[in-house]
Design a protein around this motif. Structure first.
Motif, PDB file in Angstrom:
ATOM      1  N   PRO A  25      32.115 -52.852 -12.552  1.00 55.56           N
ATOM      2  CA  PRO A  25      31.596 -52.526 -11.220  1.00 55.56           C
ATOM      3  C   PRO A  25      30.554 -51.417 -11.285  1.00 55.56           C
ATOM      4  O   PRO A  25      30.521 -50.628 -12.235  1.00 55.56           O
ATOM      5  CB  PRO A  25      32.845 -52.069 -10.467  1.00 55.56           C
ATOM      6  N   ASN A  26      29.705 -51.368 -10.286  1.00 52.32           N
ATOM      7  CA  ASN A  26      28.763 -50.258 -10.147  1.00 52.32           C
ATOM      8  C   ASN A  26      29.502 -49.075  -9.539  1.00 52.32           C
ATOM      9  O   ASN A  26      30.007 -49.155  -8.421  1.00 52.32           O
ATOM     10  CB  ASN A  26      27.592 -50.645  -9.235  1.00 52.32           C
ATOM     11  N   ILE A  27      29.551 -47.964 -10.264  1.00 49.65           N
ATOM     12  CA  ILE A  27      30.260 -46.773  -9.800  1.00 49.65           C
ATOM     13  C   ILE A  27      29.386 -45.555 -10.053  1.00 49.65           C
ATOM     14  O   ILE A  27      28.943 -45.317 -11.178  1.00 49.65           O
ATOM     15  CB  ILE A  27      31.610 -46.592 -10.521  1.00 49.65           C
ATOM     16  N   GLY A  28      29.122 -44.775  -9.020  1.00 50.87           N
ATOM     17  CA  GLY A  28      28.487 -43.483  -9.205  1.00 50.87           C
ATOM     18  C   GLY A  28      27.042 -43.395  -8.762  1.00 50.87           C
ATOM     19  O   GLY A  28      26.390 -44.382  -8.403  1.00 50.87           O
ATOM     20  N   ALA A  29      26.517 -42.162  -8.832  1.00 49.86           N
ATOM     21  CA  ALA A  29      25.218 -41.830  -8.254  1.00 49.86           C
ATOM     22  C   ALA A  29      24.054 -42.516  -8.949  1.00 49.86           C
ATOM     23  O   ALA A  29      22.993 -42.693  -8.345  1.00 49.86           O
ATOM     24  CB  ALA A  29      25.021 -40.320  -8.299  1.00 49.86           C
ATOM     25  N   GLU A  30      24.199 -42.896 -10.209  1.00 47.04           N
ATOM     26  CA  GLU A  30      23.073 -43.537 -10.898  1.00 47.04           C
ATOM     27  C   GLU A  30      22.653 -44.823 -10.189  1.00 47.04           C
ATOM     28  O   GLU A  30      21.468 -45.197 -10.192  1.00 47.04           O
ATOM     29  CB  GLU A  30      23.437 -43.858 -12.343  1.00 47.04           C
ATOM     30  N   PHE A  31      23.579 -45.499  -9.537  1.00 51.92           N
ATOM     31  CA  PHE A  31      23.250 -46.746  -8.839  1.00 51.92           C
ATOM     32  C   PHE A  31      22.588 -46.465  -7.484  1.00 51.92           C
ATOM     33  O   PHE A  31      21.843 -47.309  -6.982  1.00 51.92           O
ATOM     34  CB  PHE A  31      24.499 -47.602  -8.689  1.00 51.92           C
ATOM     35  N   ARG A  32      22.833 -45.291  -6.930  1.00 50.75           N
ATOM     36  CA  ARG A  32      22.117 -44.905  -5.715  1.00 50.75           C
ATOM     37  C   ARG A  32      20.635 -44.760  -6.026  1.00 50.75           C
ATOM     38  O   ARG A  32      19.776 -45.213  -5.249  1.00 50.75           O
ATOM     39  CB  ARG A  32      22.680 -43.600  -5.157  1.00 50.75           C
ATOM     40  N   ARG A  34      18.979 -46.269  -8.179  1.00 51.78           N
ATOM     41  CA  ARG A  34      18.413 -47.609  -8.423  1.00 51.78           C
ATOM     42  C   ARG A  34      18.488 -48.501  -7.189  1.00 51.78           C
ATOM     43  O   ARG A  34      18.077 -49.644  -7.241  1.00 51.78           O
ATOM     44  CB  ARG A  34      19.153 -48.252  -9.598  1.00 51.78           C
ATOM     45  N   ARG A  35      19.046 -47.971  -6.100  1.00 48.30           N
ATOM     46  CA  ARG A  35      19.174 -48.691  -4.827  1.00 48.30           C
ATOM     47  C   ARG A  35      19.980 -49.977  -4.996  1.00 48.30           C
ATOM     48  O   ARG A  35      19.611 -51.049  -4.525  1.00 48.30           O
ATOM     49  CB  ARG A  35      17.802 -48.967  -4.207  1.00 48.30           C
ATOM     50  N   LEU A  36      21.107 -49.828  -5.668  1.00 49.09           N
ATOM     51  CA  LEU A  36      22.037 -50.932  -5.868  1.00 49.09           C
ATOM     52  C   LEU A  36      23.358 -50.605  -5.187  1.00 49.09           C
ATOM     53  O   LEU A  36      23.815 -49.448  -5.199  1.00 49.09           O
ATOM     54  CB  LEU A  36      22.279 -51.162  -7.368  1.00 49.09           C
ATOM     55  N   GLY A  37      23.987 -51.616  -4.613  1.00 52.74           N
ATOM     56  CA  GLY A  37      25.290 -51.416  -4.013  1.00 52.74           C
ATOM     57  C   GLY A  37      26.273 -50.890  -5.046  1.00 52.74           C
ATOM     58  O   GLY A  37      26.316 -51.393  -6.174  1.00 52.74           O
ATOM     59  N   HIS A  38      27.074 -49.868  -4.646  1.00 52.42           N
ATOM     60  CA  HIS A  38      27.971 -49.262  -5.627  1.00 52.42           C
ATOM     61  C   HIS A  38      29.120 -48.547  -4.929  1.00 52.42           C
ATOM     62  O   HIS A  38      29.038 -48.185  -3.744  1.00 52.42           O
ATOM     63  CB  HIS A  38      27.210 -48.255  -6.495  1.00 52.42           C
ATOM     64  N   PHE A  39      30.204 -48.354  -5.676  1.00 50.26           N
ATOM     65  CA  PHE A  39      31.307 -47.516  -5.235  1.00 50.26           C
ATOM     66  C   PHE A  39      30.945 -46.061  -5.530  1.00 50.26           C
ATOM     67  O   PHE A  39      30.344 -45.748  -6.556  1.00 50.26           O
ATOM     68  CB  PHE A  39      32.602 -47.919  -5.927  1.00 50.26           C
ATOM     69  N   ARG A  40      31.342 -45.167  -4.607  1.00 49.25           N
ATOM     70  CA  ARG A  40      30.831 -43.807  -4.653  1.00 49.25           C
ATOM     71  C   ARG A  40      31.289 -43.034  -5.887  1.00 49.25           C
ATOM     72  O   ARG A  40      30.552 -42.220  -6.440  1.00 49.25           O
ATOM     73  CB  ARG A  40      31.227 -43.072  -3.374  1.00 49.25           C
ATOM     74  N   ASP A  41      32.506 -43.283  -6.351  1.00 56.31           N
ATOM     75  CA  ASP A  41      33.007 -42.652  -7.568  1.00 56.31           C
ATOM     76  C   ASP A  41      34.205 -43.464  -8.044  1.00 56.31           C
ATOM     77  O   ASP A  41      34.633 -44.427  -7.385  1.00 56.31           O
ATOM     78  CB  ASP A  41      33.372 -41.177  -7.342  1.00 56.31           C
ATOM     79  N   ALA A  42      34.764 -43.070  -9.189  1.00 56.54           N
ATOM     80  CA  ALA A  42      35.872 -43.833  -9.765  1.00 56.54           C
ATOM     81  C   ALA A  42      37.102 -43.845  -8.862  1.00 56.54           C
ATOM     82  O   ALA A  42      37.741 -44.895  -8.700  1.00 56.54           O
ATOM     83  CB  ALA A  42      36.209 -43.287 -11.158  1.00 56.54           C
ATOM     84  N   PRO A  43      37.499 -42.725  -8.256  1.00 58.58           N
ATOM     85  CA  PRO A  43      38.648 -42.785  -7.329  1.00 58.58           C
ATOM     86  C   PRO A  43      38.392 -43.719  -6.138  1.00 58.58           C
ATOM     87  O   PRO A  43      39.321 -44.392  -5.673  1.00 58.58           O
ATOM     88  CB  PRO A  43      38.813 -41.330  -6.876  1.00 58.58           C
ATOM     89  N   ALA A  44      37.152 -43.767  -5.655  1.00 58.05           N
ATOM     90  CA  ALA A  44      36.835 -44.672  -4.546  1.00 58.05           C
ATOM     91  C   ALA A  44      37.041 -46.119  -4.955  1.00 58.05           C
ATOM     92  O   ALA A  44      37.599 -46.927  -4.198  1.00 58.05           O
ATOM     93  CB  ALA A  44      35.405 -44.451  -4.075  1.00 58.05           C
ATOM     94  N   TYR A  45      36.607 -46.462  -6.176  1.00 56.21           N
ATOM     95  CA  TYR A  45      36.810 -47.834  -6.641  1.00 56.21           C
ATOM     96  C   TYR A  45      38.293 -48.136  -6.817  1.00 56.21           C
ATOM     97  O   TYR A  45      38.766 -49.223  -6.455  1.00 56.21           O
ATOM     98  CB  TYR A  45      36.082 -48.079  -7.957  1.00 56.21           C
ATOM     99  N   ALA A  46      39.032 -47.188  -7.375  1.00 57.70           N
ATOM    100  CA  ALA A  46      40.466 -47.410  -7.581  1.00 57.70           C
ATOM    101  C   ALA A  46      41.181 -47.633  -6.251  1.00 57.70           C
ATOM    102  O   ALA A  46      42.032 -48.524  -6.141  1.00 57.70           O
ATOM    103  CB  ALA A  46      41.078 -46.219  -8.327  1.00 57.70           C
TER     104      ALA A  46
END
Length: 336
Positions: A25-32, A34-46
């Motif tokens: 999954p896309n997780i974290g600020a690096e995807f922001r 790149r303007r890609l949909g992502h989960f904000r951090d690992a706890p958010a994805y969990a």
């Protein structure tokens, strides 16, 4: 070959939950950046994944899943039911915004009742298990990735059933690649036959950001005509988690012109919810009747925007009658 892949991957997922997913999954600020949909951090994805799995447990068992690569990312697709030439043209389900596959929990049993293969997907760029890898430049890109998904699934043509933004996305495919679409069934599609209302904008703005959970649930209940949107309801909890834990970078859904709608010469069942706050229902139904080249338009006065959950038996019967009739007509005239 596809069936073998489904069976093998599905077996792995059921034995070992999401840690074995073949696509990270896309997780974290690096995807922001790149303007890609992502989960904000690992706890958010969990958190999200735990709620997703709980909601998926409320669905009928799926026969397999596949992560299908497209030019804009990898799309999670589940198959429910038959997988053979004698099962008729498959039906592909597209959920509403932030909802993903579990939103079809009330509908899957009914939609599978006549032996047709049913596929359900998580929309690309939205919360779910699809993983975006390329930014969307415009609304037309949604027709592109959806066409590529069908090719990856080995589906030459399919019936599509979409609710809300899923209906809009299905229509983009019919605009882009009508040869892949046997029919469209659209449940109160957003931004397609009627323009978005200020009420829908208010809900959209109110459900993102640092909003207290009870307020977010109250807004979800409002857009759903008073339906249960408590944290105890799995799909409502999943939608709320997606709003809280996932950042999307989606171009605004483009409202098609009269000429663009009229140019889509695909059999279309459009069901407009009479209590919808997404658009003005009467105007949306009138526009659909006026413009659709092969349209069957129905206004259900007692339905809200959440009509798939309010009237699951009615939705299944109406959609299956529509697609069965089209398949029978195609068989009679030797069309495939």
């Amino acid at each position: 070959m596809i069936s073998m892949q489904y069976d093998r991957i599905a077996k792995c997922e059921r034995e070992e939950p999401y840690v074995t997913d073949p696509v990270r999954p896309n997780i974290g600020a690096e995807f922001r950046r790149r303007r890609l949909g992502h989960f904000r951090d690992a706890p958010a994805y969990a958190r999200y994944r735990q709620i997703y799995d709980r909601a998926m447990a409320g669905l009928p068992p799926y026969d397999g899943f596949q992560d299908v690569p497209t030019g804009f990312g990898t799309v999670r697709a589940y198959r429910f039911g038959a997988d053979g030439a004698d099962a008729g043209t498959p039906l592909l389900l597209l959920p509403g915004r932030t909802a993903s596959t579990p939103m079809w929990a009330p509908n899957l049993a009914g939609l599978r009742a006549r032996g047709r293969a049913v596929y359900a997907i998580d929309l690309l760029g939205e919360p779910g298990l699809s993983v975006q890898s390329r930014p969307f430049a415009n609304a037309a890109d949604h027709g592109v990735w959806l066409a590529e998904l069908l090719t990856g699934l080995g589906l030459a043509r399919t019936h599509l059933l979409g609710v809300s933004i899923g209906g809009w996305t299905a229509f983009r495919l019919a605009m882009h690649a009508p040869e892949k679409v046997t029919s469209l069934s659209l449940l109160d599609p957003a931004c397609l036959f009627g323009r978005i209302t200020w009420k829908a904008v208010a809900v959209s703005l109110g459900t993102v950001g640092p909003l207290p959970e009870p307020w977010r649930m109250r807004l979800l209940s409002w857009i759903s005509g008073g339906a249960d949107a408590s944290g105890d309801e799995p799909v409502a909890a999943l939608i709320s988690a997606g709003m809280r834990d996932f950042a999307a970078f989606l171009p605004p859904p483009t409202y098609p012109s009269d000429d663009e709608v009229a140019a889509v010469d695909v059999p279309t069942l459009a069901v407009i919810a009479g209590r919808s706050i997404i658009h003005h229902p009467g105007r949306a139904a009138e526009r659909a009747r006026r413009l659709l080249a092969q349209g069957v338009v129905e206004l259900w006065p007692d339905a809200s925007h959440a009509l798939n959950g309010e009237f699951p038996e009615r939705v299944a019967a109406r959609v299956l009658d529509f697609v069965d009739r089209l398949d029978a007509d195609d068989a009679l005239h030797g069309r495939h």
